[in-house]
Design a protein around this motif. Structure first.
Motif, mmCIF file in Angstrom:
data_model
loop_
_atom_site.group_PDB
_atom_site.id
_atom_site.type_symbol
_atom_site.label_atom_id
_atom_site.label_comp_id
_atom_site.label_asym_id
_atom_site.label_seq_id
_atom_site.Cartn_x
_atom_site.Cartn_y
_atom_site.Cartn_z
ATOM 1 N N PHE A 193 43.883 8.481 -44.106
ATOM 2 C CA PHE A 193 42.899 7.542 -43.544
ATOM 3 C C PHE A 193 43.189 7.211 -42.079
ATOM 4 O O PHE A 193 42.569 6.334 -41.498
ATOM 5 N N SER A 194 44.131 7.980 -41.478
ATOM 6 C CA SER A 194 44.505 7.678 -40.085
ATOM 7 C C SER A 194 43.360 7.949 -39.122
ATOM 8 O O SER A 194 43.245 7.324 -38.089
ATOM 9 N N ALA A 195 42.495 8.866 -39.518
ATOM 10 C CA ALA A 195 41.384 9.197 -38.609
ATOM 11 C C ALA A 195 40.104 8.456 -39.001
ATOM 12 O O ALA A 195 39.049 8.650 -38.413
ATOM 13 N N ALA A 196 40.222 7.568 -40.002
ATOM 14 C CA ALA A 196 39.000 6.888 -40.475
ATOM 15 C C ALA A 196 38.500 5.901 -39.424
ATOM 16 O O ALA A 196 39.301 5.218 -38.773
ATOM 17 N N PRO A 197 37.184 5.797 -39.261
ATOM 18 C CA PRO A 197 36.636 4.793 -38.346
ATOM 19 C C PRO A 197 36.917 3.380 -38.858
ATOM 20 O O PRO A 197 37.229 3.200 -40.043
ATOM 21 N N ALA A 198 36.778 2.385 -37.994
ATOM 22 C CA ALA A 198 37.174 1.008 -38.337
ATOM 23 C C ALA A 198 36.514 0.530 -39.625
ATOM 24 O O ALA A 198 37.146 -0.128 -40.452
ATOM 25 N N ASP A 199 35.250 0.928 -39.851
ATOM 26 C CA ASP A 199 34.563 0.390 -41.046
ATOM 27 C C ASP A 199 34.863 1.195 -42.310
ATOM 28 O O ASP A 199 34.261 0.980 -43.362
ATOM 29 N N ARG A 200 35.778 2.151 -42.199
ATOM 30 C CA ARG A 200 36.175 2.943 -43.380
ATOM 31 C C ARG A 200 37.663 2.780 -43.688
ATOM 32 O O ARG A 200 38.187 3.444 -44.570
ATOM 33 N N ARG A 201 38.349 1.913 -42.941
ATOM 34 C CA ARG A 201 39.776 1.735 -43.201
ATOM 35 C C ARG A 201 39.975 1.112 -44.574
ATOM 36 O O ARG A 201 39.231 0.203 -44.957
ATOM 37 N N PRO A 202 40.980 1.591 -45.319
ATOM 38 C CA PRO A 202 41.268 0.954 -46.613
ATOM 39 C C PRO A 202 41.545 -0.539 -46.431
ATOM 40 O O PRO A 202 42.256 -0.936 -45.503
ATOM 41 N N ILE A 203 40.968 -1.348 -47.318
ATOM 42 C CA ILE A 203 41.289 -2.781 -47.352
ATOM 43 C C ILE A 203 42.491 -2.921 -48.296
ATOM 44 O O ILE A 203 42.413 -2.535 -49.469
ATOM 45 N N VAL A 204 43.593 -3.410 -47.766
ATOM 46 C CA VAL A 204 44.843 -3.416 -48.533
ATOM 47 C C VAL A 204 45.184 -4.823 -49.010
ATOM 48 O O VAL A 204 45.396 -5.730 -48.210
ATOM 49 N N CYS A 205 45.191 -4.977 -50.348
ATOM 50 C CA CYS A 205 45.571 -6.254 -50.973
ATOM 51 C C CYS A 205 47.040 -6.127 -51.393
ATOM 52 O O CYS A 205 47.324 -5.601 -52.476
ATOM 53 N N ALA A 206 47.930 -6.540 -50.516
ATOM 54 C CA ALA A 206 49.364 -6.409 -50.774
ATOM 55 C C ALA A 206 49.900 -7.678 -51.431
ATOM 56 O O ALA A 206 49.179 -8.669 -51.608
ATOM 57 N N LEU A 207 51.184 -7.647 -51.773
ATOM 58 C CA LEU A 207 51.772 -8.829 -52.428
ATOM 59 C C LEU A 207 51.650 -10.075 -51.549
ATOM 60 O O LEU A 207 51.593 -11.194 -52.068
ATOM 61 N N ASP A 208 51.618 -9.859 -50.231
ATOM 62 C CA ASP A 208 51.501 -10.995 -49.299
ATOM 63 C C ASP A 208 50.349 -11.919 -49.728
ATOM 64 O O ASP A 208 50.472 -13.138 -49.648
ATOM 65 N N ILE A 209 49.248 -11.324 -50.166
ATOM 66 C CA ILE A 209 48.084 -12.127 -50.555
ATOM 67 C C ILE A 209 47.978 -12.283 -52.075
ATOM 68 O O ILE A 209 47.659 -13.364 -52.576
ATOM 69 N N THR A 210 48.301 -11.210 -52.826
ATOM 70 C CA THR A 210 48.061 -11.309 -54.277
ATOM 71 C C THR A 210 49.028 -12.277 -54.954
ATOM 72 O O THR A 210 48.707 -12.836 -56.013
ATOM 73 N N GLU A 211 50.192 -12.496 -54.339
ATOM 74 C CA GLU A 211 51.117 -13.468 -54.939
ATOM 75 C C GLU A 211 50.747 -14.907 -54.582
ATOM 76 O O GLU A 211 51.439 -15.857 -54.953
ATOM 77 N N THR A 212 49.610 -15.080 -53.900
ATOM 78 C CA THR A 212 49.080 -16.448 -53.715
ATOM 79 C C THR A 212 47.988 -16.733 -54.752
ATOM 80 O O THR A 212 47.474 -17.840 -54.828
ATOM 81 N N ILE A 213 47.639 -15.718 -55.545
ATOM 82 C CA ILE A 213 46.574 -15.860 -56.557
ATOM 83 C C ILE A 213 47.257 -16.098 -57.909
ATOM 84 O O ILE A 213 47.577 -15.157 -58.638
ATOM 85 N N GLU A 214 47.523 -17.348 -58.241
ATOM 86 C CA GLU A 214 48.373 -17.682 -59.374
ATOM 87 C C GLU A 214 47.551 -18.216 -60.547
ATOM 88 O O GLU A 214 47.074 -19.342 -60.531
ATOM 89 N N MET A 215 47.362 -17.362 -61.565
ATOM 90 C CA MET A 215 46.684 -17.851 -62.774
ATOM 91 C C MET A 215 47.648 -18.737 -63.555
ATOM 92 O O MET A 215 48.836 -18.418 -63.684
ATOM 93 N N ARG A 216 47.131 -19.847 -64.065
ATOM 94 C CA ARG A 216 47.915 -20.760 -64.902
ATOM 95 C C ARG A 216 47.180 -20.999 -66.211
ATOM 96 O O ARG A 216 45.994 -20.659 -66.314
ATOM 97 N N PRO A 217 47.860 -21.592 -67.206
ATOM 98 C CA PRO A 217 47.198 -21.803 -68.504
ATOM 99 C C PRO A 217 45.852 -22.509 -68.410
ATOM 100 O O PRO A 217 44.915 -22.179 -69.146
ATOM 101 N N LYS A 218 45.693 -23.392 -67.439
ATOM 102 C CA LYS A 218 44.418 -24.133 -67.326
ATOM 103 C C LYS A 218 43.261 -23.167 -67.040
ATOM 104 O O LYS A 218 42.131 -23.381 -67.497
ATOM 105 N N HIS A 219 43.547 -22.095 -66.293
ATOM 106 C CA HIS A 219 42.485 -21.136 -65.961
ATOM 107 C C HIS A 219 41.999 -20.416 -67.214
ATOM 108 O O HIS A 219 40.811 -20.171 -67.408
ATOM 109 N N LEU A 220 42.958 -20.089 -68.101
ATOM 110 C CA LEU A 220 42.581 -19.440 -69.375
ATOM 111 C C LEU A 220 41.736 -20.394 -70.224
ATOM 112 O O LEU A 220 40.746 -19.990 -70.841
ATOM 113 N N ALA A 221 42.126 -21.678 -70.225
ATOM 114 C CA ALA A 221 41.384 -22.675 -71.009
ATOM 115 C C ALA A 221 39.972 -22.851 -70.445
ATOM 116 O O ALA A 221 38.993 -22.920 -71.208
ATOM 117 N N LEU A 222 39.843 -22.860 -69.131
ATOM 118 C CA LEU A 222 38.515 -22.991 -68.505
ATOM 119 C C LEU A 222 37.651 -21.769 -68.833
ATOM 120 O O LEU A 222 36.446 -21.882 -69.079
#
Ligand code: RIB
Ligand code: CA
Length: 348
Positions: free
Chosen positions: A183-212
Protein backbone atom coordinates in the motif's frame (compact mmCIF):
# COMPACT_ATOMS: atom_id res chain seq x y z
CA UNK A 1 -29.86 2.72 0.86
CA UNK A 2 -26.71 1.89 -1.11
CA UNK A 3 -25.14 -0.89 0.91
CA UNK A 4 -21.38 -1.08 1.41
CA UNK A 5 -19.79 -4.26 0.03
CA UNK A 6 -17.50 -5.78 2.66
CA UNK A 7 -14.98 -8.62 2.71
CA UNK A 8 -14.30 -9.64 6.32
CA UNK A 9 -11.02 -11.52 6.90
CA UNK A 10 -11.02 -12.76 10.49
CA UNK A 11 -9.61 -15.28 12.97
CA UNK A 12 -12.89 -15.89 14.83
CA UNK A 13 -12.23 -15.46 18.01
CA UNK A 14 -14.44 -13.82 20.59
CA UNK A 15 -14.09 -10.23 19.41
CA UNK A 16 -14.09 -11.31 15.77
CA UNK A 17 -17.52 -12.82 16.49
CA UNK A 18 -18.70 -9.44 17.72
CA UNK A 19 -17.22 -7.81 14.62
CA UNK A 20 -19.11 -10.20 12.35
CA UNK A 21 -22.32 -9.69 14.35
CA UNK A 22 -21.89 -5.93 14.08
CA UNK A 23 -21.73 -6.21 10.28
CA UNK A 24 -24.66 -8.66 10.10
CA UNK A 25 -26.69 -6.30 12.30
CA UNK A 26 -25.89 -3.23 10.16
CA UNK A 27 -28.35 -2.72 7.27
CA UNK A 28 -25.77 -0.67 5.36
CA UNK A 29 -23.31 -3.58 5.28
CA UNK A 30 -23.36 -6.12 2.45
CA UNK A 31 -20.95 -8.90 3.41
CA UNK A 32 -19.91 -10.49 0.11
CA UNK A 33 -17.23 -12.80 1.51
CA UNK A 34 -15.72 -14.04 4.75
CA UNK A 35 -12.09 -15.17 4.72
CA UNK A 36 -11.05 -17.45 7.59
CA UNK A 37 -7.45 -16.83 8.69
CA UNK A 38 -5.41 -18.89 11.14
CA UNK A 39 -4.68 -16.98 14.32
CA UNK A 40 -6.64 -17.17 17.56
CA UNK A 41 -7.42 -20.76 16.58
CA UNK A 42 -6.48 -22.84 13.49
CA UNK A 43 -7.96 -21.77 10.15
CA UNK A 44 -10.34 -24.76 9.96
CA UNK A 45 -11.71 -23.88 13.43
CA UNK A 46 -12.05 -20.22 12.38
CA UNK A 47 -14.01 -21.29 9.29
CA UNK A 48 -16.20 -23.62 11.37
CA UNK A 49 -16.88 -20.78 13.82
CA UNK A 50 -17.82 -18.44 10.97
CA UNK A 51 -20.27 -20.99 9.52
CA UNK A 52 -21.72 -21.75 12.96
CA UNK A 53 -22.20 -18.04 13.68
CA UNK A 54 -24.17 -17.67 10.45
CA UNK A 55 -26.41 -20.51 11.68
CA UNK A 56 -26.84 -18.86 15.08
CA UNK A 57 -27.82 -15.64 13.31
CA UNK A 58 -30.16 -17.44 10.92
CA UNK A 59 -28.20 -15.55 8.26
CA UNK A 60 -28.66 -16.07 4.52
CA UNK A 61 -26.08 -18.06 2.56
CA UNK A 62 -22.78 -16.19 2.75
CA UNK A 63 -19.49 -17.33 1.20
CA UNK A 64 -16.99 -18.47 3.84
CA UNK A 65 -13.55 -19.38 2.50
CA UNK A 66 -10.78 -21.31 4.22
CA UNK A 67 -7.42 -19.58 4.54
CA UNK A 68 -3.88 -20.92 4.67
CA UNK A 69 -3.12 -23.33 7.51
CA UNK A 70 0.20 -21.64 8.33
CA UNK A 71 1.65 -18.11 8.25
CA UNK A 72 3.91 -17.17 5.33
CA UNK A 73 7.23 -18.01 6.92
CA UNK A 74 6.87 -19.33 10.47
CA UNK A 75 4.87 -22.05 12.23
CA UNK A 76 1.36 -21.13 13.39
CA UNK A 77 0.89 -20.01 16.96
CA UNK A 78 -2.71 -20.00 18.31
CA UNK A 79 -4.12 -18.65 21.56
CA UNK A 80 -6.89 -20.81 22.96
CA UNK A 81 -6.04 -19.49 26.43
CA UNK A 82 -7.33 -16.08 25.25
CA UNK A 83 -10.33 -17.14 23.19
CA UNK A 84 -11.29 -20.55 24.59
CA UNK A 85 -10.95 -24.10 23.26
CA UNK A 86 -13.33 -23.54 20.33
CA UNK A 87 -12.36 -19.89 19.95
CA UNK A 88 -15.63 -18.47 21.27
CA UNK A 89 -14.92 -18.38 24.99
CA UNK A 90 -17.21 -20.45 27.20
CA UNK A 91 -19.79 -20.58 24.41
CA UNK A 92 -20.21 -23.69 22.30
CA UNK A 93 -21.51 -23.52 18.74
CA UNK A 94 -22.92 -26.65 17.09
CA UNK A 95 -21.10 -27.64 13.90
CA UNK A 96 -22.80 -26.14 10.85
CA UNK A 97 -23.97 -28.10 7.82
CA UNK A 98 -23.22 -25.09 5.62
CA UNK A 99 -20.51 -25.76 3.05
CA UNK A 100 -17.21 -23.93 2.81
CA UNK A 101 -16.41 -22.08 -0.44
CA UNK A 102 -14.58 -24.08 -3.12
CA UNK A 103 -12.05 -21.28 -3.46
CA UNK A 104 -9.33 -20.32 -1.00
CA UNK A 105 -9.50 -17.16 1.11
CA UNK A 106 -6.79 -15.57 -1.05
CA UNK A 107 -8.64 -16.43 -4.26
CA UNK A 108 -11.87 -15.05 -2.76
CA UNK A 109 -10.10 -11.70 -2.17
CA UNK A 110 -8.71 -11.62 -5.73
CA UNK A 111 -11.88 -12.69 -7.52
CA UNK A 112 -14.17 -10.31 -5.60
CA UNK A 113 -12.01 -7.18 -6.02
CA UNK A 114 -11.68 -7.92 -9.75
CA UNK A 115 -15.46 -8.41 -9.98
CA UNK A 116 -16.27 -5.21 -8.04
CA UNK A 117 -13.39 -2.80 -8.76
CA UNK A 118 -13.33 0.23 -6.46
CA UNK A 119 -16.43 -0.86 -4.51
CA UNK A 120 -15.28 -3.13 -1.68
CA UNK A 121 -14.13 -2.22 1.81
CA UNK A 122 -11.81 -4.91 3.14
CA UNK A 123 -11.85 -5.51 6.90
CA UNK A 124 -9.01 -7.53 8.45
CA UNK A 125 -9.38 -8.52 12.09
CA UNK A 126 -6.86 -11.37 12.16
CA UNK A 127 -3.38 -12.11 10.87
CA UNK A 128 -2.77 -10.78 7.33
CA UNK A 129 -1.61 -14.08 5.82
CA UNK A 130 -4.42 -14.43 3.28
CA UNK A 131 -4.45 -10.80 2.25
CA UNK A 132 -0.70 -11.06 1.61
CA UNK A 133 -1.25 -14.21 -0.48
CA UNK A 134 -3.97 -12.35 -2.41
CA UNK A 135 -1.59 -9.44 -3.06
CA UNK A 136 0.95 -11.90 -4.49
CA UNK A 137 -1.76 -13.16 -6.87
CA UNK A 138 -3.07 -9.68 -7.71
CA UNK A 139 -0.57 -6.82 -7.10
CA UNK A 140 -3.24 -4.33 -8.25
CA UNK A 141 -5.43 -5.25 -5.26
CA UNK A 142 -4.75 -1.91 -3.43
CA UNK A 143 -6.09 -0.06 -6.47
CA UNK A 144 -9.05 -2.45 -6.83
CA UNK A 145 -10.24 -2.05 -3.23
CA UNK A 146 -12.27 0.99 -2.22
CA UNK A 147 -10.62 0.98 1.23
CA UNK A 148 -8.92 -1.37 3.69
CA UNK A 149 -9.41 -1.36 7.48
CA UNK A 150 -6.94 -3.34 9.56
CA UNK A 151 -7.15 -4.23 13.24
CA UNK A 152 -3.53 -4.74 14.18
CA UNK A 153 -0.26 -3.30 15.38
CA UNK A 154 0.76 -1.10 18.27
CA UNK A 155 2.59 2.20 17.83
CA UNK A 156 2.94 4.56 20.79
CA UNK A 157 1.55 1.78 22.99
CA UNK A 158 2.74 -1.50 24.54
CA UNK A 159 2.18 -4.75 22.73
CA UNK A 160 -0.25 -7.43 23.97
CA UNK A 161 1.79 -10.45 22.90
CA UNK A 162 5.39 -9.30 23.49
CA UNK A 163 6.34 -5.97 25.07
CA UNK A 164 6.21 -4.32 21.63
CA UNK A 165 4.08 -6.41 19.27
CA UNK A 166 0.38 -7.06 18.79
CA UNK A 167 -1.15 -10.51 18.25
CA UNK A 168 -2.32 -10.30 14.61
CA UNK A 169 1.09 -9.02 13.47
CA UNK A 170 2.91 -11.37 15.86
CA UNK A 171 1.32 -14.42 14.22
CA UNK A 172 2.46 -13.42 10.72
CA UNK A 173 4.85 -10.45 10.62
CA UNK A 174 6.03 -11.25 7.08
CA UNK A 175 2.45 -10.95 5.85
CA UNK A 176 1.92 -7.67 7.68
CA UNK A 177 5.06 -6.21 6.09
CA UNK A 178 4.00 -7.36 2.60
CA UNK A 179 0.59 -5.72 3.10
CA UNK A 180 1.93 -2.37 4.32
CA UNK A 181 4.61 -2.35 1.59
CA UNK A 182 1.95 -3.08 -1.05
CA UNK A 183 0.00 0.00 0.00
CA UNK A 184 3.07 2.26 -0.18
CA UNK A 185 2.01 3.57 -3.55
CA UNK A 186 -1.66 3.94 -2.60
CA UNK A 187 -3.17 7.42 -2.95
CA UNK A 188 -4.18 9.22 0.27
CA UNK A 189 -7.82 8.11 0.03
CA UNK A 190 -6.82 4.44 -0.34
CA UNK A 191 -4.42 4.17 2.59
CA UNK A 192 -5.32 1.39 5.02
CA UNK A 193 -7.10 2.71 8.12
CA UNK A 194 -5.22 1.06 10.97
CA UNK A 195 -6.99 0.34 14.27
CA UNK A 196 -4.03 -0.52 16.50
CA UNK A 197 -3.94 -1.30 20.21
CA UNK A 198 -3.35 2.42 20.82
CA UNK A 199 -7.06 2.97 20.11
CA UNK A 200 -8.69 -0.44 20.53
CA UNK A 201 -7.49 -0.75 24.13
CA UNK A 202 -9.55 2.36 24.91
CA UNK A 203 -12.72 0.49 23.84
CA UNK A 204 -13.48 -1.37 27.08
CA UNK A 205 -16.60 -3.54 27.22
CA UNK A 206 -17.85 -4.11 30.77
CA UNK A 207 -20.65 -6.28 32.20
CA UNK A 208 -23.06 -3.32 32.07
CA UNK A 209 -22.71 -3.21 28.27
CA UNK A 210 -23.76 -6.86 28.00
CA UNK A 211 -26.74 -6.17 30.27
CA UNK A 212 -27.78 -3.16 28.16
CA UNK A 213 -27.54 -5.28 25.02
CA UNK A 214 -29.70 -8.02 26.58
CA UNK A 215 -32.24 -5.38 27.61
CA UNK A 216 -32.28 -3.93 24.06
CA UNK A 217 -32.88 -7.44 22.75
CA UNK A 218 -35.82 -7.85 25.18
CA UNK A 219 -34.04 -10.95 26.45
CA UNK A 220 -34.83 -12.23 29.96
CA UNK A 221 -33.54 -12.36 32.57
CA UNK A 222 -31.11 -9.44 32.33
CA UNK A 223 -27.89 -10.97 33.71
CA UNK A 224 -24.99 -8.99 35.18
CA UNK A 225 -21.93 -11.25 34.91
CA UNK A 226 -19.47 -10.96 37.78
CA UNK A 227 -15.82 -11.74 38.49
CA UNK A 228 -17.00 -14.30 41.04
CA UNK A 229 -18.96 -16.32 38.45
CA UNK A 230 -17.36 -19.80 38.19
CA UNK A 231 -15.98 -20.93 34.81
CA UNK A 232 -18.78 -23.49 34.49
CA UNK A 233 -21.49 -20.83 34.80
CA UNK A 234 -23.58 -20.40 31.65
CA UNK A 235 -26.06 -17.75 30.60
CA UNK A 236 -29.77 -18.48 30.98
CA UNK A 237 -30.82 -15.66 28.67
CA UNK A 238 -33.96 -16.34 26.67
CA UNK A 239 -32.44 -14.98 23.45
CA UNK A 240 -29.90 -17.45 21.91
CA UNK A 241 -27.71 -14.67 20.50
CA UNK A 242 -27.56 -12.95 23.90
CA UNK A 243 -26.73 -16.32 25.50
CA UNK A 244 -23.87 -16.79 23.04
CA UNK A 245 -22.48 -13.29 23.58
CA UNK A 246 -22.68 -13.56 27.36
CA UNK A 247 -20.85 -16.91 27.45
CA UNK A 248 -18.28 -15.78 24.86
CA UNK A 249 -17.46 -12.37 26.32
CA UNK A 250 -17.37 -13.58 29.96
CA UNK A 251 -14.35 -15.72 29.00
CA UNK A 252 -12.71 -12.55 27.61
CA UNK A 253 -13.52 -10.66 30.86
CA UNK A 254 -11.85 -13.48 32.83
CA UNK A 255 -8.81 -13.37 30.53
CA UNK A 256 -8.36 -9.58 30.84
CA UNK A 257 -8.79 -9.83 34.63
CA UNK A 258 -6.18 -12.62 34.77
CA UNK A 259 -3.69 -10.26 33.11
CA UNK A 260 -4.48 -7.36 35.46
CA UNK A 261 -6.34 -5.29 32.88
CA UNK A 262 -9.56 -5.25 34.87
CA UNK A 263 -12.81 -7.17 34.51
CA UNK A 264 -13.37 -5.90 31.01
CA UNK A 265 -12.82 -6.86 27.37
CA UNK A 266 -11.12 -4.80 24.66
CA UNK A 267 -13.41 -4.56 21.63
CA UNK A 268 -10.61 -4.64 19.04
CA UNK A 269 -12.51 -6.20 16.14
CA UNK A 270 -16.03 -4.78 16.45
CA UNK A 271 -14.46 -1.31 16.66
CA UNK A 272 -12.63 -1.96 13.38
CA UNK A 273 -15.92 -3.20 11.89
CA UNK A 274 -17.67 -0.01 12.98
CA UNK A 275 -14.89 2.07 11.39
CA UNK A 276 -15.18 0.02 8.18
CA UNK A 277 -18.82 1.12 7.94
CA UNK A 278 -18.27 4.69 9.12
CA UNK A 279 -14.79 6.13 8.76
CA UNK A 280 -16.00 9.27 10.55
CA UNK A 281 -15.88 7.33 13.81
CA UNK A 282 -12.09 7.57 13.61
CA UNK A 283 -9.72 10.50 13.87
CA UNK A 284 -6.67 9.42 11.86
CA UNK A 285 -3.14 10.62 11.21
CA UNK A 286 -1.04 9.55 8.21
CA UNK A 287 2.25 7.73 8.78
CA UNK A 288 4.64 5.38 7.07
CA UNK A 289 4.32 1.98 8.73
CA UNK A 290 6.84 -0.81 8.51
CA UNK A 291 7.26 -4.08 10.38
CA UNK A 292 10.43 -5.25 12.12
CA UNK A 293 11.32 -8.77 10.92
CA UNK A 294 14.96 -9.12 11.99
CA UNK A 295 14.87 -7.87 15.56
CA UNK A 296 15.70 -10.39 18.24
CA UNK A 297 13.46 -8.94 20.97
CA UNK A 298 11.50 -6.60 18.64
CA UNK A 299 10.47 -8.93 15.81
CA UNK A 300 6.89 -8.29 14.58
CA UNK A 301 6.87 -4.79 16.06
CA UNK A 302 5.01 -2.25 13.91
CA UNK A 303 6.84 1.05 13.59
CA UNK A 304 5.20 4.33 12.50
CA UNK A 305 7.22 7.14 10.95
CA UNK A 306 4.91 10.11 11.58
CA UNK A 307 7.42 12.75 10.42
CA UNK A 308 8.84 11.51 7.09
CA UNK A 309 12.23 10.60 8.61
CA UNK A 310 12.50 7.59 6.32
CA UNK A 311 11.68 9.86 3.33
CA UNK A 312 8.96 7.39 2.29
CA UNK A 313 5.36 8.33 1.44
CA UNK A 314 2.74 7.53 4.11
CA UNK A 315 1.12 4.10 3.58
CA UNK A 316 -1.39 4.16 6.45
CA UNK A 317 -3.94 6.31 8.25
CA UNK A 318 -3.54 5.37 11.90
CA UNK A 319 -6.55 5.89 14.18
CA UNK A 320 -5.51 8.27 16.96
CA UNK A 321 -8.93 9.19 18.35
CA UNK A 322 -12.56 8.08 18.65
CA UNK A 323 -15.65 8.31 20.88
CA UNK A 324 -15.94 4.95 22.71
CA UNK A 325 -19.41 5.77 24.04
CA UNK A 326 -20.70 6.45 20.52
CA UNK A 327 -19.25 3.10 19.45
CA UNK A 328 -21.01 1.29 22.32
CA UNK A 329 -24.29 3.05 21.54
CA UNK A 330 -24.07 1.67 17.99
CA UNK A 331 -22.93 -1.81 19.04
CA UNK A 332 -25.66 -2.20 21.66
CA UNK A 333 -28.50 -0.78 19.57
CA UNK A 334 -27.59 -2.61 16.37
CA UNK A 335 -26.77 -6.03 17.82
CA UNK A 336 -29.56 -5.79 20.42
CA UNK A 337 -32.19 -4.97 17.81
CA UNK A 338 -30.76 -7.68 15.54
CA UNK A 339 -30.95 -10.32 18.28
CA UNK A 340 -34.61 -9.44 18.90
CA UNK A 341 -35.40 -9.44 15.18
CA UNK A 342 -33.90 -12.85 14.38
CA UNK A 343 -35.55 -14.55 17.37
CA UNK A 344 -39.07 -13.08 17.42
CA UNK A 345 -40.52 -16.29 18.81
CA UNK A 346 -38.56 -15.78 22.01
CA UNK A 347 -40.65 -12.77 22.90
CA UNK A 348 -44.00 -14.02 21.65
O1 RIB B 1 -4.54 -8.08 19.33
C1 RIB B 1 -5.93 -8.17 19.21
C2 RIB B 1 -6.30 -8.94 18.00
O2 RIB B 1 -5.76 -10.26 18.09
C3 RIB B 1 -7.82 -9.14 17.85
O3 RIB B 1 -8.13 -9.18 16.49
C4 RIB B 1 -8.07 -10.48 18.50
O4 RIB B 1 -9.18 -11.17 17.94
C5 RIB B 1 -6.81 -11.23 18.11
O5 RIB B 1 -6.99 -11.73 16.80
CA1 CA C 1 -9.22 -11.18 15.60
Amino acid sequence: MVRQKIIMDNDTGIDDSLGLLYLLASPEAEIIGIASSAGNVPARRVAANNLALLDLCRAPELEVALGAAEPLAIPLRTTEDTHGPQGVGYAELPESTRKLSDRSAAQLWVDLVREHPGEIVGLCTGPLTNLALALRLEPQLPQLLRRLVIMGGAFNHPGNTTPTNEWNVHVDPEAAKEVFDAFSAAPADRRPIVCALDITETIEMRPKHLALLAERAASTPIELVRESDPPEARSGASNPLVRFLTDAVRFYFDFHKLYDQGYLAHMHDPFAAAVALDHALAVTKPATVDVELAGTITRATTVADWAGMWEREPNADIVIGTDPELFFERLISRVGDYAAAIYPEVHA
